[in-house]
Design an enzyme around this catalytic site. Structure first.
Site, PDB file in Angstrom:
ATOM      1  N   CYS A   8       0.857  -1.173   0.000  1.00  0.00           N
ATOM      2  CA  CYS A   8       0.000   0.000   0.000  1.00  0.00           C
ATOM      3  C   CYS A   8       0.899   1.231   0.000  1.00  0.00           C
ATOM      4  CB  CYS A   8      -0.904  -0.034   1.228  1.00  0.00           C
ATOM      5  SG  CYS A   8      -2.353   1.027   1.100  1.00  0.00           S
ATOM      6  N   CYS A  80      -3.986  -0.582  -3.000  1.00  0.00           N
ATOM      7  CA  CYS A  80      -4.440   0.774  -3.289  1.00  0.00           C
ATOM      8  C   CYS A  80      -3.892   1.191  -4.643  1.00  0.00           C
ATOM      9  CB  CYS A  80      -4.031   1.763  -2.193  1.00  0.00           C
ATOM     10  SG  CYS A  80      -2.279   2.151  -2.138  1.00  0.00           S
ATOM     11  N   CYS A  87       4.451   0.782  -8.055  1.00  0.00           N
ATOM     12  CA  CYS A  87       4.955  -0.521  -7.636  1.00  0.00           C
ATOM     13  C   CYS A  87       6.390  -0.719  -8.127  1.00  0.00           C
ATOM     14  CB  CYS A  87       4.057  -1.619  -8.203  1.00  0.00           C
ATOM     15  SG  CYS A  87       4.431  -3.251  -7.563  1.00  0.00           S
TER      16      CYS A  87
END
Length: 151
Positions: A8, A80, A87
């Site tokens: 997240c 999220c 990422c």
């Protein structure tokens, strides 16, 4: 056991809840971790609503994804949209799966009272529990990509 990272933005709420549920519900099948693309500390409301559900996450701590650079994950679940967009790369053949949940702290800021705000935390907690309960079987059916994913 499958190594699963729940990722997240700040590793303070949703990813912590997911890690807690994975330990609680799937500890025999999943080695669960959580991290963030930043660290915001543990959210006290997340701790409280997880405790209400019988899951103690006080031994967990907010950590940056870089702290887990040596772990070869089987799956990275971004919980999220911001984490999905930013990422990082992961070692090995980790499959990145995106399954977003609403942001309880953001929703609670707009609530008329603390009690109303906690309802957002409880709803998201229960949605995360229901999702984690489907693991690891549901991971293979979700949209995913290899560890070469940049976000």
């Amino acid at each position: 056991m499958l190594k699963v990272l729940f990722l997240c933005t700040g590793n303070s709420c949703r990813s912590q809840m997911a890690e807690g549920w994975a330990h609680h519900l799937k500890g025999d099948a999943i080695e669960a971790y959580s991290a963030g693309v930043a660290t915001h500390g543990m959210n006290p409301h997340a701790i409280a609503v997880m405790r209400e559900a019988g899951v103690d996450i006080t031994s967990q701590h907010s950590k940056h994804v870089d702290e887990l650079a040596d772990v070869e994950f089987d799956y990275v679940v971004t919980v999220c949209d911001n984490a999905a967009e930013s990422c990082p790369l992961f070692r090995g053949s980790a499959k990145v799966v995106h399954h977003a949940f609403d942001d309880p702290p953001r929703l609670a800021r707009e609530a008329a009272s603390e009690a109303e705000g906690l309802e957002h935390y409880r709803r998201v907690r229960d949605e995360i529990r229901d999702y984690v309960a489907t693991l690891p079987d549901s991971l293979t059916g979700e949209q995913s990509s290899t560890g070469e994913h940049h976000g």
